[in-house]
Design a protein around this motif. Sequence first.
Motif, PDB file in Angstrom:
ATOM      1  N   SER A 188     -10.446   2.225 -36.461  1.00 23.88           N
ATOM      2  CA  SER A 188     -11.207   3.293 -35.820  1.00 23.88           C
ATOM      3  C   SER A 188     -12.103   2.726 -34.718  1.00 23.88           C
ATOM      4  CB  SER A 188     -12.061   3.996 -36.889  1.00 23.88           C
ATOM      5  OG  SER A 188     -12.942   4.923 -36.319  1.00 23.88           O
ATOM      6  N   PHE A 189     -12.059   3.342 -33.554  1.00 26.17           N
ATOM      7  CA  PHE A 189     -12.869   2.889 -32.422  1.00 26.17           C
ATOM      8  C   PHE A 189     -14.355   2.870 -32.816  1.00 26.17           C
ATOM      9  CE2 PHE A 189     -14.248   2.318 -28.157  1.00 26.17           C
ATOM     10  CZ  PHE A 189     -13.142   1.967 -27.408  1.00 26.17           C
ATOM     11  N   ALA A 190     -15.054   1.837 -32.372  1.00 23.59           N
ATOM     12  CA  ALA A 190     -16.493   1.725 -32.626  1.00 23.59           C
ATOM     13  C   ALA A 190     -17.244   1.649 -31.305  1.00 23.59           C
ATOM     14  CB  ALA A 190     -16.800   0.496 -33.469  1.00 23.59           C
ATOM     15  N   GLY A 191     -18.507   2.022 -31.328  1.00 26.95           N
ATOM     16  CA  GLY A 191     -19.309   1.995 -30.108  1.00 26.95           C
ATOM     17  C   GLY A 191     -19.084   3.255 -29.292  1.00 26.95           C
ATOM     18  N   SER A 192     -19.046   3.116 -27.977  1.00 23.26           N
ATOM     19  CA  SER A 192     -18.840   4.271 -27.106  1.00 23.26           C
ATOM     20  C   SER A 192     -17.658   4.012 -26.187  1.00 23.26           C
ATOM     21  CB  SER A 192     -20.097   4.549 -26.271  1.00 23.26           C
ATOM     22  OG  SER A 192     -20.383   3.446 -25.418  1.00 23.26           O
TER      23      SER A 192
END
Length: 236
Positions: A188-192
Amino acid sequence: MITIAVAQPRCAPRDVAANAVAHAEAVRAASARVVVFPELSLTGYHFDAPVVSPDVLGPLVAACAETGAVALAGAPVAGPSGSGRSIGVLEVTGAGVRVAYRKMWLGGEEPAHFVPGDAPAAVEVDGVRIGLAVCKDTGVPEHAAAVAALGSDVYAAGVAEHESDLDVMRSRARRIAVRHGVWVAVASFAGSTGEGFARAAGRSAVWDPRGALVRSAGAEVDAVARAGVVPRPAGA
């Protein structure tokens, strides 16, 4: 048994060269046979990102060669007919790069920018079959069934989800695991990133075939979670 990791590396917008280095670092840190990355992990979630050329993925290929890992990275790729762009999964090994899968179920504004893939896909690593998925695919029961029908032991998905949708991501993973008796690995993508993802969910995780959460990363960028997975018994 093989070890599978889900990674959520830092991502510089559209900077594939820099992101290939970050992916290489994640592969080395993971100490896993297979490393799954989020949706569009090599460019960030940007609708205008160009098709990724294998020529700039040298650092990632080198890391896979050094560690013996197979990386499943997210990238814009050429469409199934050779025209347009699809949201793809690249299979990266020490021997090179190939397009392993194209997202079949597009969501939101994606259909205005990408073309869907035309078939489910799986890769095999050390006798373990790993079915591939990208984000909205995970919410489509027909997709999970088609991937399971390929003889998959693992359903591996790269996603980009808002932090507020974490429970949706997790409930989908549990449902797929239990319904099809497979391990589920979600990176899952993290951050922005782009297109309104100011706070992505992170918390990449692995579930066992009973739907139990085995390992989970935190919400922070560069986190990795890993678990040992075993193929289903013959005839199961």
